[in-house]
Design a protein around this motif. Structure first.
Motif: not given
Length: 243
Positions: A119-127, A188-192, A198-212
């Motif tokens: 399950s960890q393999w699949l979750e990571y590879l999908r990401a 970039l700070e959150r990436v570090a 998803r976590e970056i989007a929640a922290t900064l109050g923006i959408s995942e699409h915007t983060v990407k």
């Protein structure tokens, strides 16, 4: 199959590279039950993998790091130089940090330990396949530890934790001199710290699409290839707390 299990993205074309039949069989069994993946080729060496890529056109390669002849590290470097859009995930039984950093330096998008759960393999590879893979919290911590352990008294790196100098060369200017916007610096700070999109989007109050979109812009501006290189850059620029 239930519609809820249908992939929400296009199917990833996968090539498995491992000199051991049992290794390929294990990867095949994990991926075959998930419709997000279509195994289009299997190779037993780095040389064979390179020969098959042009024929089968995979967009995701699972690469064993240790193989006779051309090993996974050299094969990864050659593949990324010819087909930069192909994503490569190293597969290994070892969590040796030097191997991991060398793989990232040569262009790999990430790594998987053979002993983690399917399950960890699949979750990571999908990401990875859909450009959503975070750098794990463990890897972020190890990167920080390796980098800070290599700092001289001046605060500048005396050695590269990646086993070389990935592009661009380390900067010695203040963070404010970077070509990034304030929002991009926040991301970039959150990436570090190993945060996912998803976590970056929640922290900064923006959408995942915007983060990407921001991450794509950041990678282009800094001429970097992946999240580990981004994290290293952030550490060099003092964009996270090293105290």
């Amino acid at each position: 199959m239930n519609d809820s299990k249908k992939p929400s993205h296009s199917v990833a074309r996968v090539m498995l590279v491992d000199d051991h039949p049992h290794g390929r069989e294990g990867m095949r069994e994990i991926l075959s039950g998930d419709r997000s993946f279509d195994i289009v080729a299997e190779a037993t060496s780095g040389e064979e993998a390179i020969a098959l890529i042009e024929q089968q056109q995979p967009n995701l390669v699972l690469m064993d790091i240790r193989m006779p002849g051309m090993g996974g590290l050299e094969a990864t470097q050659r593949i990324k130089s010819r087909w930069p859009a192909v994503k490569i995930v190293m597969v290994t039984v070892s969590d040796d940090i030097s191997d991991l950093f060398e793989a990232i330096k040569r262009g790999a998008q990430g790594y998987l330990l053979k002993n983690i759960t399917p399950s960890q393999w699949l979750e990571y590879l999908r990401a990875v396949a859909y450009d959503e893979a975070p750098m794990s919290k463990e890897l972020a911590a190890r990167l920080l530890l390796e980098f800070t352990g290599a700092l001289g008294q001046s605060g500048r790196a005396s050695a590269s934790p990646l086993g070389g100098s990935p592009k661009p060369e380390p900067r010695t200017t203040a963070p404010s001199a970077t070509p990034l916007t304030e929002r991009e610096k926040e991301i970039l700070e959150r990436v570090a710290y190993g945060d996912s999109n998803r976590e970056i989007a929640a922290t900064l109050g923006i959408s995942e699409h915007t983060v990407k979109n921001h991450l794509k812009n950041i990678l282009q501006k800094l001429h970097l290839d992946n999240r580990v290189q981004l994290a290293r850059y952030a550490i060099q620029q003092g964009m996270n707390d090293l105290s």
